[in-house]
Design a protein around this motif. Structure first.
Motif, mmCIF file in Angstrom:
data_model
loop_
_atom_site.group_PDB
_atom_site.id
_atom_site.type_symbol
_atom_site.label_atom_id
_atom_site.label_comp_id
_atom_site.label_asym_id
_atom_site.label_seq_id
_atom_site.Cartn_x
_atom_site.Cartn_y
_atom_site.Cartn_z
ATOM 1 N N ASP A 339 -2.175 25.953 -63.926
ATOM 2 C CA ASP A 339 -2.230 26.198 -62.486
ATOM 3 C C ASP A 339 -1.927 24.925 -61.692
ATOM 4 O O ASP A 339 -1.263 24.965 -60.648
ATOM 5 N N LYS A 340 -2.423 23.792 -62.206
ATOM 6 C CA LYS A 340 -2.142 22.514 -61.550
ATOM 7 C C LYS A 340 -0.647 22.209 -61.584
ATOM 8 O O LYS A 340 -0.063 21.773 -60.590
ATOM 9 N N LYS A 341 -0.029 22.475 -62.751
ATOM 10 C CA LYS A 341 1.397 22.210 -62.895
ATOM 11 C C LYS A 341 2.234 23.134 -62.019
ATOM 12 O O LYS A 341 3.270 22.741 -61.485
ATOM 13 N N LYS A 342 1.784 24.382 -61.891
ATOM 14 C CA LYS A 342 2.514 25.320 -61.038
ATOM 15 C C LYS A 342 2.452 24.869 -59.578
ATOM 16 O O LYS A 342 3.458 24.914 -58.865
ATOM 17 N N ALA A 343 1.272 24.461 -59.147
ATOM 18 C CA ALA A 343 1.124 23.972 -57.775
ATOM 19 C C ALA A 343 1.970 22.720 -57.568
ATOM 20 O O ALA A 343 2.630 22.547 -56.535
ATOM 21 N N GLU A 344 1.947 21.853 -58.581
ATOM 22 C CA GLU A 344 2.739 20.621 -58.509
ATOM 23 C C GLU A 344 4.231 20.944 -58.474
ATOM 24 O O GLU A 344 5.003 20.306 -57.741
ATOM 25 N N PHE A 345 4.650 21.940 -59.253
ATOM 26 C CA PHE A 345 6.053 22.355 -59.283
ATOM 27 C C PHE A 345 6.496 22.838 -57.899
ATOM 28 O O PHE A 345 7.584 22.498 -57.425
ATOM 29 N N GLN A 364 19.072 12.527 -57.013
ATOM 30 C CA GLN A 364 18.186 11.583 -56.323
ATOM 31 C C GLN A 364 16.914 12.274 -55.829
ATOM 32 O O GLN A 364 15.814 11.734 -55.957
ATOM 33 N N ALA A 365 17.080 13.475 -55.283
ATOM 34 C CA ALA A 365 15.917 14.221 -54.781
ATOM 35 C C ALA A 365 14.955 14.551 -55.916
ATOM 36 O O ALA A 365 13.728 14.426 -55.776
ATOM 37 N N ASP A 366 15.509 14.965 -57.052
ATOM 38 C CA ASP A 366 14.663 15.296 -58.214
ATOM 39 C C ASP A 366 13.931 14.061 -58.726
ATOM 40 O O ASP A 366 12.759 14.133 -59.119
ATOM 41 N N LEU A 367 14.615 12.913 -58.726
ATOM 42 C CA LEU A 367 13.993 11.668 -59.195
ATOM 43 C C LEU A 367 12.820 11.285 -58.295
ATOM 44 O O LEU A 367 11.726 10.966 -58.793
ATOM 45 N N ILE A 368 13.031 11.311 -56.974
ATOM 46 C CA ILE A 368 11.958 10.939 -56.044
ATOM 47 C C ILE A 368 10.772 11.881 -56.188
ATOM 48 O O ILE A 368 9.601 11.449 -56.232
ATOM 49 N N ALA A 369 11.039 13.200 -56.289
ATOM 50 C CA ALA A 369 9.951 14.186 -56.434
ATOM 51 C C ALA A 369 9.190 13.963 -57.738
ATOM 52 O O ALA A 369 7.961 14.077 -57.790
ATOM 53 N N TYR A 370 9.914 13.627 -58.794
ATOM 54 C CA TYR A 370 9.277 13.356 -60.093
ATOM 55 C C TYR A 370 8.369 12.131 -59.991
ATOM 56 O O TYR A 370 7.205 12.167 -60.418
ATOM 57 N N PHE A 373 5.007 12.684 -57.954
ATOM 58 C CA PHE A 373 3.885 13.464 -58.511
ATOM 59 C C PHE A 373 3.472 13.031 -59.917
ATOM 60 O O PHE A 373 2.487 13.523 -60.438
ATOM 61 N N LYS A 374 4.201 12.117 -60.531
ATOM 62 C CA LYS A 374 3.859 11.674 -61.885
ATOM 63 C C LYS A 374 2.917 10.487 -61.789
ATOM 64 O O LYS A 374 3.234 9.490 -61.125
#
Length: 433
Positions: A339-345, A364-370, A373-374
């Motif tokens: 559930d945490k991962k789904k919310a994070e996704f 670039q957008a995917d890298l910043i989002a990663y 939240f990591k």
């Protein structure tokens, strides 16, 4: 740890007629719900014979004996009860927890990450239950970096991970002496317990309490260990009569600890067999949980479940009920993670969308989002290029643009250059302006 022994039951004469006449049927059904041990049972306010807990206990014991399933290992008798409450718990476990996870699973990427973490966590916790003194963080760092163990505690943890990986690939095997000895050898390699690997014990052994050091259990004499172990293997390998896999795995776990076939390393091996049997019976999601972490967090209850079973005429129900509860806790943690991962996704998707709107490309957008939240990301140019299947020159161009925008910075670790966020505040300002 000491727990009060139940009263010695000389005879059931004074409760026999009431049992046959079903005079206290409602009370007996309610007693199945919680399946209390004597030290709690005697304080119940609604005993069938008020003011006489011993007589009330005799009635319950007669009920449990008549309704229970009986087993023999070596020269000793055991029993267990599958009460309505136990059946309900097993059904809900299979339907709601396991079924729910299959219906709404974690993503493949998160599954790989969580599986790796769970295997490491299981190896660490199983060793810590047996007294390994290494901290969880140090142990994680050792296993992730694959460095050589520096002491006995780290070696125990390393061995546990090796054993888990081994048994995960051996689910087609039957349980026999060679397989058990093989697991035990892996568990004890390069530790002080290695001297006792290779065969079952040929001397007496006593199990001491981990808190006060007093003798908690005296296993069967070494001369009859093989008789007990043969019965245990036959029990594990037979499908008749049908026994729910969780119940059967729990009995295997308990009996291995009870028999104590080796001088050392029995607890770790017992838990690995519990894990192996559930995998063998297609409970594949057990790979995604740490059974031993749940045990470590409820160590007193774990020890008490052993003691209550042995003290109360080898009634395995106490240990079975503990195991079911323990598994439930472990799987509920997996559901929380999902559930945490789904919310994070969802949050990552929203942030990436905002960043795309502000002019970044999808990589670039995917890298910043990663990175946002990591908790502790490790990204470098090579891994970025590999993930997005682009040339290193393209990857470098992407990164330079993000540096100019003040969104990321580069730092060195040895020869390698790693990418980190400038700050979350900088990302928030950029994405929302």
């Amino acid at each position: 740890m000491k727990i009060e022994l139940p009263p010695v039951l000389a005879a059931f004469d004074d409760v026999f007629d009431d049992f046959l006449n079903r005079s206290h049927e409602r009370f007996l059904k309610s007693s199945d719900e919680r399946y209390l041990y004597w030290d709690s049972f005697k304080y119940r306010s609604n005993l069938p014979y008020p003011g006489n807990p011993e007589k009330s206990w005799r009635l319950v014991k007669m009920h449990r004996s008549v309704s229970g399933r009986h087993l023999s290992f070596g020269d000793r008798r055991f029993l267990y009860n599958i009460t309505d409450s136990t059946q309900k718990n097993l059904h809900e476990f299979d339907l709601k927890l396991i079924g729910g996870l299959y219906k709404s699973p974690i993503t493949d990427t998160d599954k790989v990450e969580y599986l790796r973490g769970s295997l490491l966590e299981e190896a660490i916790a199983s060793s810590q239950v047996e007294g390994a003194a290494t901290t969880t963080k140090v142990a994680f760092d050792m296993l992730k970096s694959e460095r050589v163990p520096r002491n006995e505690s780290e070696q125990m943890i390393f061995n546990n991970l090796h054993a888990i990986r081994f048994i995960s690939e051996e689910t087609d095997r039957v349980l026999d002496f060679d397989f058990i000895v093989e697991i035990h050898k892996i568990m004890t390699a390069n530790t002080s317990a290695e001297y006792c690997s290779g065969n079952f014990r040929t001397s007496s052994v006593f199990v001491t309490d981990h808190v006060d050091g007093e003798i908690a259990h005296t296993p069967p004499a070494f001369e009859i260990v093989k008789d007990f172990m043969k019965d245990l293997c036959d029990f594990a390998n037979s499908d008749k009569p049908f026994i729910h896999p969780i119940v059967k795995a729990s009995i295997i776990h308990f009996m291995f600890g009870y028999i104590h076939p080796f001088l050392d390393g029995n607890g770790r091996t017992a838990r690995s067999l519990f894990y192996w049997y559930l995998l063998k019976k297609d409970y594949s999601l057990v790979k995604n949980i740490s059974i031993s972490k749940a045990i470590l967090n409820s160590r007193v209850q774990y020890d008490k479940a052993f003691l209550m079973t042995e003290n109360d005429d080898n009634d395995l129900t106490y240990f079975i009920n503990y195991s079911i509860k323990n598994l439930r806790v472990a799987f509920e943690n997996l559901i929380k993670y999902r559930d945490k991962k789904k919310a994070e996704f969802d949050q990552k998707g929203l942030l990436a969308y905002k960043l795309l709107y502000r002019g970044l490309n999808k990589r670039q957008a995917d890298l910043i989002a990663y990175l946002y939240f990591k908790p502790h990301p490790t990204v470098n140019i090579a891994s970025y290029a590999r993930k997005h299947d682009v040339a290193r020159l393209t990857a470098r161009k992407d990164i330079n643009e993000l540096i100019k925008l003040g969104l990321i910075i580069e730092g060195k670790s040895g020869r390698d250059i790693f990418i980190n966020l400038m700050s979350k505040d900088a990302i928030d300002i950029f994405a929302n302006r």
